[in-house]
Design a protein around this motif. Sequence first.
Motif, mmCIF file in Angstrom:
data_model
loop_
_atom_site.group_PDB
_atom_site.id
_atom_site.type_symbol
_atom_site.label_atom_id
_atom_site.label_comp_id
_atom_site.label_asym_id
_atom_site.label_seq_id
_atom_site.Cartn_x
_atom_site.Cartn_y
_atom_site.Cartn_z
ATOM 1 N N ALA A 25 -5.396 -2.442 -4.223
ATOM 2 C CA ALA A 25 -5.096 -1.816 -3.320
ATOM 3 C C ALA A 25 -4.261 -2.604 -2.042
ATOM 4 C CB ALA A 25 -6.207 -1.025 -2.550
ATOM 5 N N SER A 26 -5.284 -3.959 -1.747
ATOM 6 C CA SER A 26 -4.521 -4.795 -1.018
ATOM 7 C C SER A 26 -3.415 -5.476 -1.494
ATOM 8 C CB SER A 26 -5.675 -5.881 -0.648
ATOM 9 O OG SER A 26 -6.859 -5.498 -0.046
ATOM 10 N N MET A 27 -3.152 -5.772 -2.662
ATOM 11 C CA MET A 27 -2.003 -6.306 -3.336
ATOM 12 C C MET A 27 -0.805 -5.246 -3.302
ATOM 13 S SD MET A 27 -1.472 -8.101 -6.821
ATOM 14 C CE MET A 27 -1.477 -6.702 -8.002
ATOM 15 N N LEU A 28 -0.805 -3.859 -3.695
ATOM 16 C CA LEU A 28 0.026 -3.065 -3.714
ATOM 17 C C LEU A 28 0.514 -1.923 -2.693
ATOM 18 C CD1 LEU A 28 -1.015 -2.101 -7.304
ATOM 19 C CD2 LEU A 28 0.839 -3.752 -6.689
ATOM 20 N N THR A 29 -0.579 -1.878 -1.582
ATOM 21 C CA THR A 29 -0.406 -0.692 -0.786
ATOM 22 C C THR A 29 0.439 -1.485 0.457
ATOM 23 O OG1 THR A 29 -2.494 0.025 -1.232
ATOM 24 C CG2 THR A 29 -1.449 0.619 0.943
ATOM 25 N N PRO A 30 0.447 -2.623 1.055
ATOM 26 C CA PRO A 30 1.287 -3.000 2.277
ATOM 27 C C PRO A 30 2.946 -3.275 1.925
ATOM 28 C CG PRO A 30 -0.683 -4.605 1.548
ATOM 29 C CD PRO A 30 -0.366 -3.599 0.583
ATOM 30 N N THR A 31 3.521 -2.946 2.804
ATOM 31 C CA THR A 31 4.926 -2.979 3.046
ATOM 32 C C THR A 31 5.361 -4.386 2.504
ATOM 33 O OG1 THR A 31 5.070 -3.939 5.135
ATOM 34 C CG2 THR A 31 5.133 -1.576 4.988
ATOM 35 N N ASP A 32 6.517 -4.737 2.037
ATOM 36 C CA ASP A 32 6.849 -6.047 1.432
ATOM 37 C C ASP A 32 6.712 -7.164 2.745
ATOM 38 O OD1 ASP A 32 7.563 -5.135 -0.856
ATOM 39 O OD2 ASP A 32 9.735 -4.989 -0.581
ATOM 40 N N SER A 33 6.876 -6.513 3.988
ATOM 41 C CA SER A 33 6.958 -7.689 5.002
ATOM 42 C C SER A 33 5.380 -8.101 5.077
ATOM 43 C CB SER A 33 7.198 -6.951 6.232
ATOM 44 O OG SER A 33 7.047 -7.878 7.363
ATOM 45 N N LYS A 34 4.411 -6.765 5.178
ATOM 46 C CA LYS A 34 3.002 -7.316 5.319
ATOM 47 C C LYS A 34 2.394 -8.020 4.134
ATOM 48 C CE LYS A 34 1.168 -4.156 8.974
ATOM 49 N NZ LYS A 34 2.272 -3.644 9.498
ATOM 50 N N PHE A 35 2.775 -7.629 2.905
ATOM 51 C CA PHE A 35 2.545 -8.300 1.737
ATOM 52 C C PHE A 35 2.741 -10.049 1.734
ATOM 53 C CE2 PHE A 35 3.760 -10.012 -2.434
ATOM 54 C CZ PHE A 35 2.448 -10.120 -2.992
ATOM 55 N N ALA A 36 3.891 -10.129 2.341
ATOM 56 C CA ALA A 36 4.420 -11.599 2.242
ATOM 57 C C ALA A 36 3.761 -12.281 3.279
ATOM 58 C CB ALA A 36 5.875 -11.621 2.579
ATOM 59 N N THR A 37 3.506 -11.919 4.509
ATOM 60 C CA THR A 37 2.985 -12.551 5.844
ATOM 61 C C THR A 37 1.592 -12.363 5.982
ATOM 62 O OG1 THR A 37 3.311 -10.462 7.229
ATOM 63 C CG2 THR A 37 5.088 -12.281 7.207
ATOM 64 N N LYS A 38 1.004 -11.265 5.515
ATOM 65 C CA LYS A 38 -0.564 -11.155 5.572
ATOM 66 C C LYS A 38 -1.299 -11.335 4.409
ATOM 67 C CE LYS A 38 -0.432 -9.204 9.959
ATOM 68 N NZ LYS A 38 0.272 -10.016 10.700
ATOM 69 N N VAL A 39 -0.768 -11.054 3.290
ATOM 70 C CA VAL A 39 -1.582 -11.111 1.973
ATOM 71 C C VAL A 39 -1.271 -12.638 1.530
ATOM 72 C CG1 VAL A 39 -1.892 -10.189 -0.080
ATOM 73 C CG2 VAL A 39 -1.469 -8.634 1.585
ATOM 74 N N VAL A 40 -0.064 -12.929 1.287
ATOM 75 C CA VAL A 40 0.290 -14.342 0.768
ATOM 76 C C VAL A 40 0.270 -15.410 1.774
ATOM 77 C CG1 VAL A 40 1.994 -15.498 -0.673
ATOM 78 C CG2 VAL A 40 1.400 -12.995 -1.187
ATOM 79 N N GLY A 41 0.914 -15.063 2.991
ATOM 80 C CA GLY A 41 1.126 -16.108 4.112
ATOM 81 C C GLY A 41 2.395 -16.821 3.870
ATOM 82 N N VAL A 42 3.502 -16.090 3.658
ATOM 83 C CA VAL A 42 4.565 -16.708 3.666
ATOM 84 C C VAL A 42 5.753 -15.914 4.394
ATOM 85 C CG1 VAL A 42 4.152 -17.856 1.425
ATOM 86 C CG2 VAL A 42 5.570 -15.555 1.712
#
Length: 115
Positions: free
Chosen positions: A66-83
Amino acid sequence: GHPAVFSYSIDNNLRPKVSYLLNVMGRDITEVDKFPQFLSYSLEKRIKPRFTFMQHSGKLSPISLASMLTPTDSKFATKVVGVEEEEYKRWQRLCSVGEEPQSMSLEHQIHDKQV
């Protein structure tokens, strides 16, 4: 239950996703019980690009589907991966060409050694 799952093709949708989950991502099938929406995401446009980007970025710490797939692309990049979001957008463009960037560079390395 997740009634939409009954409308998915086993061969074209479910089997490839479950195979990727188990064999490539190294996850457990019970994760689909916890997050059945996994089956509704595009393997080529969402699951593979996000998983391979996390590998590429060295972010392999345990994270829920869920944490990997649910966020928007923007949130995935900045919050999940940190880029920066643009870094992930570039990765998506490379993936959409039909080759995972990692396998492309490996092919180039092999080709370069043969020359």
